[in-house]
Structures are given as C-alpha cells and as structure tokens.
Design a protein around this motif. Structure first.
Motif, mmCIF file in Angstrom:
data_model
loop_
_atom_site.group_PDB
_atom_site.id
_atom_site.type_symbol
_atom_site.label_atom_id
_atom_site.label_comp_id
_atom_site.label_asym_id
_atom_site.label_seq_id
_atom_site.Cartn_x
_atom_site.Cartn_y
_atom_site.Cartn_z
ATOM 1 N N ASP A 239 -52.187 -30.377 14.395
ATOM 2 C CA ASP A 239 -51.275 -29.234 14.319
ATOM 3 C C ASP A 239 -52.001 -27.960 13.914
ATOM 4 O OD1 ASP A 239 -48.533 -30.560 14.670
ATOM 5 O OD2 ASP A 239 -49.444 -31.790 13.114
ATOM 6 N N ALA A 240 -53.106 -28.104 13.192
ATOM 7 C CA ALA A 240 -53.843 -26.935 12.704
ATOM 8 C C ALA A 240 -55.289 -27.329 12.459
ATOM 9 C CB ALA A 240 -53.205 -26.396 11.420
ATOM 10 N N ALA A 241 -56.151 -26.321 12.384
ATOM 11 C CA ALA A 241 -57.568 -26.574 12.120
ATOM 12 C C ALA A 241 -58.138 -25.429 11.293
ATOM 13 C CB ALA A 241 -58.340 -26.720 13.428
ATOM 14 N N LEU A 242 -59.033 -25.782 10.393
ATOM 15 C CA LEU A 242 -59.777 -24.807 9.606
ATOM 16 C C LEU A 242 -61.263 -25.056 9.827
ATOM 17 C CD1 LEU A 242 -57.767 -24.889 6.247
ATOM 18 C CD2 LEU A 242 -57.873 -22.986 7.873
ATOM 19 N N ILE A 243 -61.993 -23.980 10.094
ATOM 20 C CA ILE A 243 -63.428 -24.087 10.356
ATOM 21 C C ILE A 243 -64.168 -23.432 9.199
ATOM 22 C CG2 ILE A 243 -65.288 -23.564 11.966
ATOM 23 C CD1 ILE A 243 -63.161 -23.240 14.147
ATOM 24 N N LEU A 244 -64.919 -24.223 8.459
ATOM 25 C CA LEU A 244 -65.623 -23.686 7.294
ATOM 26 C C LEU A 244 -66.944 -24.429 7.065
ATOM 27 C CD1 LEU A 244 -63.879 -25.271 4.258
ATOM 28 C CD2 LEU A 244 -62.514 -24.834 6.247
ATOM 29 N N THR A 245 -67.751 -24.507 8.119
ATOM 30 C CA THR A 245 -69.038 -25.191 7.983
ATOM 31 C C THR A 245 -70.100 -24.299 7.350
ATOM 32 O OG1 THR A 245 -69.976 -24.529 10.119
ATOM 33 C CG2 THR A 245 -68.508 -26.451 10.115
ATOM 34 N N HIS A 246 -69.880 -22.977 7.353
ATOM 35 C CA HIS A 246 -70.867 -21.993 6.880
ATOM 36 C C HIS A 246 -72.138 -22.041 7.732
ATOM 37 C CE1 HIS A 246 -68.482 -21.140 3.275
ATOM 38 N NE2 HIS A 246 -68.298 -22.442 3.196
ATOM 39 N N ASN A 247 -71.994 -22.508 8.962
ATOM 40 C CA ASN A 247 -73.122 -22.599 9.880
ATOM 41 C C ASN A 247 -72.676 -22.004 11.218
ATOM 42 O OD1 ASN A 247 -74.507 -24.133 12.230
ATOM 43 N ND2 ASN A 247 -75.856 -24.566 10.491
ATOM 44 N N ILE A 248 -73.387 -20.975 11.692
ATOM 45 C CA ILE A 248 -72.988 -20.259 12.904
ATOM 46 C C ILE A 248 -72.841 -21.207 14.092
ATOM 47 C CG2 ILE A 248 -73.678 -18.531 14.603
ATOM 48 C CD1 ILE A 248 -72.773 -17.222 12.099
ATOM 49 N N TYR A 265 -52.492 -23.502 15.038
ATOM 50 C CA TYR A 265 -53.156 -22.549 14.149
ATOM 51 C C TYR A 265 -54.631 -22.933 14.062
ATOM 52 C CZ TYR A 265 -54.577 -20.245 9.798
ATOM 53 O OH TYR A 265 -55.225 -19.491 8.856
ATOM 54 N N ILE A 266 -55.502 -21.932 14.223
ATOM 55 C CA ILE A 266 -56.942 -22.127 14.020
ATOM 56 C C ILE A 266 -57.420 -21.021 13.096
ATOM 57 C CG2 ILE A 266 -59.223 -22.201 15.087
ATOM 58 C CD1 ILE A 266 -57.867 -23.128 17.673
ATOM 59 N N GLY A 267 -58.012 -21.405 11.988
ATOM 60 C CA GLY A 267 -58.530 -20.436 11.031
ATOM 61 C C GLY A 267 -60.041 -20.556 10.904
ATOM 62 N N LEU A 314 -54.528 -22.504 3.144
ATOM 63 C CA LEU A 314 -53.468 -23.473 3.411
ATOM 64 C C LEU A 314 -52.081 -22.834 3.352
ATOM 65 C CD1 LEU A 314 -54.933 -26.533 1.504
ATOM 66 C CD2 LEU A 314 -54.729 -26.241 3.972
ATOM 67 N N SER A 315 -51.947 -21.769 2.584
ATOM 68 C CA SER A 315 -50.675 -21.038 2.562
ATOM 69 C C SER A 315 -50.389 -20.428 3.925
ATOM 70 C CB SER A 315 -50.700 -19.941 1.493
ATOM 71 O OG SER A 315 -50.796 -20.493 0.197
ATOM 72 N N GLU A 316 -51.433 -19.883 4.548
ATOM 73 C CA GLU A 316 -51.243 -19.303 5.880
ATOM 74 C C GLU A 316 -50.966 -20.393 6.909
ATOM 75 O OE1 GLU A 316 -53.093 -15.534 7.941
ATOM 76 O OE2 GLU A 316 -54.527 -17.203 8.051
ATOM 77 N N VAL A 317 -51.672 -21.523 6.803
ATOM 78 C CA VAL A 317 -51.406 -22.648 7.702
ATOM 79 C C VAL A 317 -49.955 -23.098 7.552
ATOM 80 C CG1 VAL A 317 -51.982 -25.033 8.272
ATOM 81 C CG2 VAL A 317 -53.803 -23.437 7.661
ATOM 82 N N HIS A 318 -49.515 -23.228 6.305
ATOM 83 C CA HIS A 318 -48.140 -23.669 6.021
ATOM 84 C C HIS A 318 -47.131 -22.717 6.658
ATOM 85 C CE1 HIS A 318 -44.547 -24.834 3.810
ATOM 86 N NE2 HIS A 318 -45.186 -25.884 3.343
ATOM 87 N N ALA A 319 -47.352 -21.423 6.482
ATOM 88 C CA ALA A 319 -46.440 -20.430 7.049
ATOM 89 C C ALA A 319 -46.428 -20.513 8.577
ATOM 90 C CB ALA A 319 -46.840 -19.029 6.598
ATOM 91 N N ALA A 320 -47.594 -20.714 9.166
ATOM 92 C CA ALA A 320 -47.674 -20.807 10.628
ATOM 93 C C ALA A 320 -46.926 -22.028 11.147
ATOM 94 C CB ALA A 320 -49.140 -20.853 11.063
ATOM 95 N N LEU A 321 -47.104 -23.172 10.480
ATOM 96 C CA LEU A 321 -46.444 -24.391 10.930
ATOM 97 C C LEU A 321 -44.932 -24.321 10.733
ATOM 98 C CD1 LEU A 321 -48.899 -27.178 9.699
ATOM 99 C CD2 LEU A 321 -48.786 -26.045 11.927
ATOM 100 N N GLU A 322 -44.507 -23.615 9.684
ATOM 101 C CA GLU A 322 -43.075 -23.469 9.420
ATOM 102 C C GLU A 322 -42.474 -22.259 10.132
ATOM 103 O OE1 GLU A 322 -41.125 -25.532 7.838
ATOM 104 O OE2 GLU A 322 -42.744 -26.911 7.270
ATOM 105 N N GLN A 323 -43.341 -21.518 10.843
ATOM 106 C CA GLN A 323 -42.926 -20.352 11.616
ATOM 107 C C GLN A 323 -42.230 -19.303 10.732
ATOM 108 O OE1 GLN A 323 -40.942 -21.395 15.350
ATOM 109 N NE2 GLN A 323 -41.942 -23.381 15.340
ATOM 110 N N THR A 324 -42.876 -18.981 9.624
ATOM 111 C CA THR A 324 -42.391 -17.934 8.720
ATOM 112 C C THR A 324 -43.485 -16.880 8.556
ATOM 113 O OG1 THR A 324 -43.172 -19.109 6.740
ATOM 114 C CG2 THR A 324 -40.930 -19.566 7.464
ATOM 115 N N ASP A 325 -43.138 -15.763 7.888
ATOM 116 C CA ASP A 325 -44.094 -14.655 7.807
ATOM 117 C C ASP A 325 -44.957 -14.680 6.549
ATOM 118 O OD1 ASP A 325 -42.336 -13.843 5.809
ATOM 119 O OD2 ASP A 325 -41.330 -12.371 7.093
#
Length: 344
Positions: A239-248, A265-267, A314-325
């Motif tokens: 449903d969502a993904a976060l990319i934080l490898t710190h490697n280009i 959602y992709i962050g 995760l707050s932004e992911v939560h808002a995106a999945l719940e379709q709120t602002d």
C-alpha cells in the motif's frame, strides 16, 4: 492492545472452542463517538476483551450485556445514548455526547463461528471481502461476499439484503508498507508501523544491514538486490513504500522498481537536489514517474531525532492511506506558533 480485525481474529482463532466468545460490532453512531460504525471487539467468558469500542468507558457494561448472548445463543442489540440524560450512558460517565448502537453476537460452531474463520482466511491471503451481519435479535446468520477492488470502498452501514437488514462493511488486510533501507533510522519506522498494526516488509541487500534482532517487528526481511525483484508478488500487494537507504544507487533502483507496484504512496528521504541525482542515476526525471513522489518526505512535525523523523514520515503515509489532509483538527497550532515567534 491489538485493535485491527486480523489481530482480534488471530487471537480468537487459537481459542475459539476453549472459551465462549461474543463479537461486538458498532452498527450505528450519531454525534460524537470514540469509534465509528464497523469497529469490532471480541469478548470471552473469562472477562477479557480484545479491541476497543470506546475509550474504555463502555467495555465493562458491554461485557455484562454479552453474557445474555451465551444464555440464548442469539443476537442482542444495545444502545448507549449520551444525548438523553435518562440513558445508562450518563450513569457510566461517558463524555462523548453521542449515540452508539452495538450488535452483540455469540460465536460458536452451531452458527458457523459467524464465518469469522473464513474471514480470517481471506484476510491472511490479503483478500478483501464484504462481511454481512444480520441485524436482529435472532440466531446469527452472517455471510461473506467476495468483492472486486472496485467495490472495496463500499459504504459501511445497514442495508437490506434478501429481505433482511444486514450491517455490511468491506474488511481486508492491514496496510502493507515496504521499507527500503535497514539502517539505524529504519528501526523506529518499523517499530511504529508495527504498533499501528501494519505489516512491514523490510528490504536491504547490504551485508551487515537488516539484522533480524534489530527489526523484531518486521513481518519479512528481504536481502536480495533490488534489481532482482521486478517480478516479486508483493509489488502488487503493498500500500505504501518508504525509501531511506541513504545510498544514491539503491534509492534510484528502489524508486524505479516501485513504479510497477500497487503502492498508493511513495516517500523518498532527502532534499530535492539529492532526488535529482537519484533520478539521474536511472535516467529518469519527475515527469517519468507514474506515481506521486513525496519528497521531501513527511509532515512538518518538527524534531530531528530518528524517532521524530519516523513519526513524521509515517504520519504522512497514514494520512495518504486514509485519504485525509493531515492538518490540525483544532487549528490550535497557529496561535502557538505565532506566540513562540513573538517571544523570539
């Protein structure tokens, strides 16, 4: 306390025949209420309950009412109304000020366990189904109806089906989030996501990363190179993904891979100028992205510690999945910020 339906049913399933159980479901609300229609709680004859229908103020009386279901093996409908001073809700000291109507149903082999075992099996396979509960005070007759992804957002509520009133809602698996990168800052991301009841897929091909002892709450850890994952089945499930490898290079490969995923959602962690380098590594620009990219990622919550950053993302992911602002409900932040700026 675990509150998601899959967590409640997993606990119930192991003990379904060793204890007497009641399923409590909010079927109607009016005005303010802690939980809305569709919220569920499992109750057993040991006086235990799993899940919440209120902030803890209704649960003891709900358990008392549930015992009547075990006596006659029939449904029971109870209503708590804080709008009326004569109602029991006032005596219980409930402060929400609204009405809550709850359907109590005994769960046993004679009523096919309310089809809860079938519901759990569908959820375990990450399938969504419409769960229908007959709204009356007779012997329970619940049913499951398969749904397509198009119907998966059907309205929760009471409707007429085959001439009887049923409470209907679409139920499915917990959100599945893919976290690319298993460094120190991923630890609170996985921990908080798991606390929310989400399923977490952790990915990192590097030696020394993604050690199971550092991520006990991850549902699955994948150490394969991202280039090898283009046919992975989970791409059509996340449903969502976060990319934080710190490697280009790793960030770029992950971002490209996610373009064929189901993620809503992709962050991507990092500033905009860094993202330009990430995209250049795979010969892409922002117009080539077929999914919206959150970058910089997260909500403006402040703080610079890993836990604060994890909460922001995760707050932004939560808002995106719940379709709120994701905005403040009370708008109290504006005067606080203004006062702070004036003091400075």
């Amino acid at each position: 306390m675990a509150n998601r339906i899959n967590q409640l049913l997993s606990y119930w399933s192991d003990k379904r025949d060793s204890q007497a159980w009641v399923l409590a479901t909010i079927i109607e609300t009016d005005g303010s209420s802690y939980r809305k229609a569709g919220a569920m709680m499992m109750i057993n004859d040991l006086g235990q309950y799993f899940g919440l229908l209120s902030g803890g103020c209704l649960e003891s009386d709900i358990m008392r009412q549930a015992r009547r279901c075990w006596d006659n093996l029939q449904n029971r409908i109870v209503e708590y109304d804080m709008r009326e001073e004569e109602d029991l809700a006032w005596q219980l000291g409930i402060g929400c000020g609204g009405m809550v109507k709850i359907l109590l149903q005994p769960v046993n082999a004679s009523n096919l366990y309310l089809r809860l075992d079938e519901l759990l099996n569908n959820i375990a396979k990450r399938k969504r189904v419409e769960y229908q509960q007959q709204v009356d005070e007779l012997v329970p007759q619940n049913s499951l109806v398969p749904v397509s992804s198009i119907k998966a957002t059907s309205k929760v509520g009471i409707k007429t089906h085959a001439g009887v009133n049923v409470f209907s809602q679409v139920l499915g698996p917990a959100p599945l989030i893919a976290v690319f990168g298993a460094g120190v800052d991923a630890m609170p991301v996985v921990a908080i996501a798991a606390e929310l009841g989400w399923d977490v897929l952790l990915l990192d091909p590097r030696m020394g990363y993604a050690k199971p002892e550092h991520f006990p709450k991850a549902n699955q850890i994948i150490r394969e190179p991202f280039d090898n994952l283009s046919n992975a089945s989970w791409l059509s499930e996340i449903d969502a993904a976060l990319i934080l490898t710190h490697n280009i290079k790793l960030d770029a490969t992950a971002l490209k891979l996610l373009q064929v995923s189901r993620a809503k959602y992709i962050g991507l962690l990092g500033p905009i100028h860094r993202t330009d380098r990430v995209l250049a590594h795979v010969a892409m620009d922002r117009d080539d992205l077929c999914k919206p990219l959150a970058n910089p990622v997260g909500l403006r919550l402040g703080g610079e510690l890993p836990e604060s950053i994890a909460l922001s993302m995760l707050s932004e992911v939560h808002a995106a999945l719940e379709q709120t602002d994701g905005l403040s409900i009370s708008n109290v932040l504006t005067p606080i910020i203004q006062n702070t700026q004036n003091e400075n």
